[in-house]
Write a protein that holds these residues in place. Structure first.
Motif, PDB file in Angstrom:
ATOM      1  N   GLU A   5       1.002  -1.306  -0.073  1.00 19.59           N
ATOM      2  CA  GLU A   5       0.166   0.147  -0.133  1.00 19.59           C
ATOM      3  C   GLU A   5       0.815   1.233   0.033  1.00 19.59           C
ATOM      4  O   GLU A   5       1.774   1.289   0.896  1.00 19.59           O
ATOM      5  CB  GLU A   5      -0.859   0.105   1.100  1.00 19.59           C
ATOM      6  CG  GLU A   5      -1.736   1.300   1.243  1.00 19.59           C
ATOM      7  CD  GLU A   5      -2.868   1.267   2.538  1.00 19.59           C
ATOM      8  OE1 GLU A   5      -3.789   1.625   2.367  1.00 19.59           O
ATOM      9  OE2 GLU A   5      -2.473   0.754   3.500  1.00 19.59           O
ATOM     10  N   SER A   6       0.557   2.164  -0.895  1.00 19.24           N
ATOM     11  CA  SER A   6       1.294   3.441  -1.018  1.00 19.24           C
ATOM     12  C   SER A   6       0.518   4.470  -0.280  1.00 19.24           C
ATOM     13  O   SER A   6      -0.439   4.407   0.423  1.00 19.24           O
ATOM     14  CB  SER A   6       1.452   3.780  -2.539  1.00 19.24           C
ATOM     15  OG  SER A   6       0.181   4.350  -2.845  1.00 19.24           O
ATOM     16  N   LEU A   7       1.527   5.466   0.017  1.00 16.81           N
ATOM     17  CA  LEU A   7       0.770   6.644   0.734  1.00 16.81           C
ATOM     18  C   LEU A   7      -0.721   7.264  -0.169  1.00 16.81           C
ATOM     19  O   LEU A   7      -1.682   7.434   0.629  1.00 16.81           O
ATOM     20  CB  LEU A   7       1.629   7.835   0.999  1.00 16.81           C
ATOM     21  CG  LEU A   7       2.450   7.915   2.169  1.00 16.81           C
ATOM     22  CD1 LEU A   7       3.430   9.035   1.934  1.00 16.81           C
ATOM     23  CD2 LEU A   7       1.803   7.943   3.684  1.00 16.81           C
ATOM     24  N   GLU A   8      -0.461   7.199  -1.234  1.00 16.41           N
ATOM     25  CA  GLU A   8      -1.612   7.788  -2.165  1.00 16.41           C
ATOM     26  C   GLU A   8      -2.879   6.595  -2.014  1.00 16.41           C
ATOM     27  O   GLU A   8      -4.142   6.790  -1.900  1.00 16.41           O
ATOM     28  CB  GLU A   8      -1.158   7.742  -3.577  1.00 16.41           C
ATOM     29  CG  GLU A   8      -0.330   8.922  -3.793  1.00 16.41           C
ATOM     30  CD  GLU A   8       1.140   8.703  -3.545  1.00 16.41           C
ATOM     31  OE1 GLU A   8       1.452   7.411  -3.040  1.00 16.41           O
ATOM     32  OE2 GLU A   8       2.038   9.294  -4.177  1.00 16.41           O
ATOM     33  N   LYS A  23       2.625  14.362  -3.478  1.00 11.44           N
ATOM     34  CA  LYS A  23       3.622  13.650  -4.431  1.00 11.44           C
ATOM     35  C   LYS A  23       4.786  14.842  -4.449  1.00 11.44           C
ATOM     36  O   LYS A  23       5.646  14.515  -5.307  1.00 11.44           O
ATOM     37  CB  LYS A  23       3.028  13.391  -5.807  1.00 11.44           C
ATOM     38  CG  LYS A  23       1.836  12.499  -5.568  1.00 11.44           C
ATOM     39  CD  LYS A  23       1.437  12.068  -7.096  1.00 11.44           C
ATOM     40  CE  LYS A  23       0.479  10.913  -6.983  1.00 11.44           C
ATOM     41  NZ  LYS A  23      -0.136  10.491  -8.399  1.00 11.44           N
ATOM     42  N   ASN A  26       9.263  13.002  -0.869  1.00  9.69           N
ATOM     43  CA  ASN A  26       8.736  11.790   0.165  1.00  9.69           C
ATOM     44  C   ASN A  26       8.720  11.914   1.508  1.00  9.69           C
ATOM     45  O   ASN A  26       9.057  10.929   2.375  1.00  9.69           O
ATOM     46  CB  ASN A  26       9.892  10.917  -0.217  1.00  9.69           C
ATOM     47  CG  ASN A  26       9.241   9.328   0.270  1.00  9.69           C
ATOM     48  OD1 ASN A  26       8.304   9.018   0.304  1.00  9.69           O
ATOM     49  ND2 ASN A  26      10.128   8.456   0.553  1.00  9.69           N
ATOM     50  N   ARG A  48       3.255  -1.726   3.911  1.00  8.96           N
ATOM     51  CA  ARG A  48       2.802  -0.375   3.411  1.00  8.96           C
ATOM     52  C   ARG A  48       4.337   0.183   3.032  1.00  8.96           C
ATOM     53  O   ARG A  48       5.323  -0.087   3.794  1.00  8.96           O
ATOM     54  CB  ARG A  48       2.224   0.456   4.698  1.00  8.96           C
ATOM     55  CG  ARG A  48       0.709   0.245   4.622  1.00  8.96           C
ATOM     56  CD  ARG A  48       0.227  -1.121   5.377  1.00  8.96           C
ATOM     57  NE  ARG A  48      -1.062  -1.291   5.344  1.00  8.96           N
ATOM     58  CZ  ARG A  48      -1.827  -2.390   5.712  1.00  8.96           C
ATOM     59  NH1 ARG A  48      -1.130  -3.668   5.951  1.00  8.96           N
ATOM     60  NH2 ARG A  48      -2.986  -2.426   5.788  1.00  8.96           N
ATOM     61  N   ASP A  49       4.243   1.307   2.399  1.00  7.16           N
ATOM     62  CA  ASP A  49       5.611   1.817   2.186  1.00  7.16           C
ATOM     63  C   ASP A  49       5.763   3.059   3.022  1.00  7.16           C
ATOM     64  O   ASP A  49       6.524   4.164   2.687  1.00  7.16           O
ATOM     65  CB  ASP A  49       5.585   2.506   0.661  1.00  7.16           C
ATOM     66  CG  ASP A  49       4.715   3.550   0.290  1.00  7.16           C
ATOM     67  OD1 ASP A  49       3.864   4.040   1.154  1.00  7.16           O
ATOM     68  OD2 ASP A  49       4.700   4.012  -0.766  1.00  7.16           O
ATOM     69  N   THR A 102       7.072   8.816   6.632  1.00  2.00           N
ATOM     70  CA  THR A 102       7.891   8.201   5.733  1.00  2.00           C
ATOM     71  C   THR A 102       9.423   8.014   6.318  1.00  2.00           C
ATOM     72  O   THR A 102       9.536   8.645   7.434  1.00  2.00           O
ATOM     73  CB  THR A 102       8.009   9.007   4.379  1.00  2.00           C
ATOM     74  OG1 THR A 102       8.376  10.197   4.728  1.00  2.00           O
ATOM     75  CG2 THR A 102       6.578   8.967   3.463  1.00  2.00           C
TER      76      THR A 102
END
Length: 297
Positions: A5-8, A23, A26, A48-49, A102
């Protein structure tokens, strides 16, 4: 296993839209209450990232890597991008607060990487049960973060990073309760982590990549389990052995590369970890009844 899963993706899933400027770089931090978010009764098992720290109360069942545990009461939990996780909610809802950030956000201020901190290390016990006094302290740190985040102070994120460090050291002084950790459907969890490691090696997108975890022992070593245990878990949950999973995935990726790239047979052979094109051709024909050249044409 769901893709990372990305932040977006997180913001789209929870709020139907990402925040402005997400975006641009980071470096990101945000703090939420669980009841602010939509769909918190379903948390998919995946990596998740970004990092996530929760302060929850009530009853929930945490699945973290190949380990599961039941928590009943106030608890701090630290989630790393390196390990997939999910939370089952027997009562249908999650209560508490959490923040996400992040790696770049944290490392912007500190010389050492956040990955060096014990709560996020491989094999860490990430959950800490809290008594009433400890819960009050943890709530206080979360409250300071929330208040600071709402200000327009130029250096507020420096303070928030300090609060993150304070919370981590607060947790490190506590002892994770090992007796809480119970294997719940361990075969399913080991299978999920195996699939995660296998998926992480694909797709092959450049000639610089190479499929490296090619044997059952490679995966067992990475998962820190005996190869027989890994084989049993996969056979029990999927009906296939570790080797069958690996070879089937190799064959699928080989077909994709043959159809959708102009790479030579030798180049494809190399990226998939074969010693030479002859070994690859033998493998491919065994699994598809065609030679790579015939399949490509």
């Amino acid at each position: 296993m769901e893709k990372m899963e990305s932040l977006e993706g997180f913001y789209q899933d929870k709020f139907n839209r990402p925040p402005d400027g997400l975006k641009q770089d980071n470096i990101h931090f945000n703090l939420f209450s669980f009841d602010d978010c939509e769909g918190t009764a379903t948390i998919k098992y995946r990596r998740r990232d970004f990092y996530k720290v929760t302060l929850s109360w009530g009853r929930n069942i945490l699945h973290y890597g190949d380990t599961s545990l039941e928590v009943n009461g106030p608890a701090l939990a630290f989630f790393s991008p390196d390990v997939p996780y999910t939370i089952d909610l027997p009562d249908g809802m999650m209560m508490g607060d959490y923040f996400i950030f992040t790696e770049a956000y944290f490392n912007a201020q500190y010389r050492n990487s956040i990955r060096d901190l014990p709560v996020f290390a491989a094999g860490a016990r990430p959950v800490f049960l809290l008594n009433k006094t400890q819960e009050k302290t943890a709530r206080g740190i979360f409250k300071k973060m929330k208040q600071e985040l709402a200000t327009d102070y130029e250096f507020k994120h420096d303070l928030i990073r300090n609060y993150i460090v304070e919370l981590i050291h607060f947790a490190l002084k506590l002892k994770p309760v090992d007796t809480v950790y119970q294997q719940m459907d361990a075969n399913t969890r080991i299978t999920a982590v195996f699939n995660e490691l296998l998926d992480r090696q694909f797709p092959i997108e450049s000639l610089a990549q190479r499929f490296e975890l090619r044997s059952a022992r490679d995966f067992a070593d990475r998962l820190a389990v005996h190869v027989n245990h890994l084989n049993y878990a996969l056979k029990h949950t999927t009906g296939k052995t570790t080797t069958e999973h690996i070879l089937n995935r190799l064959a699928s990726e080989a077909m994709v590369l043959l159809k959708h790239t102009d790479w030579s047979i030798s180049e494809i052979s190399y990226t998939l970890g074969f010693e030479d094109a002859a070994h690859f051709t033998h493998f491919f024909k065994k699994h598809t009844s065609q030679t790579p050249t015939a399949y490509r044409s």
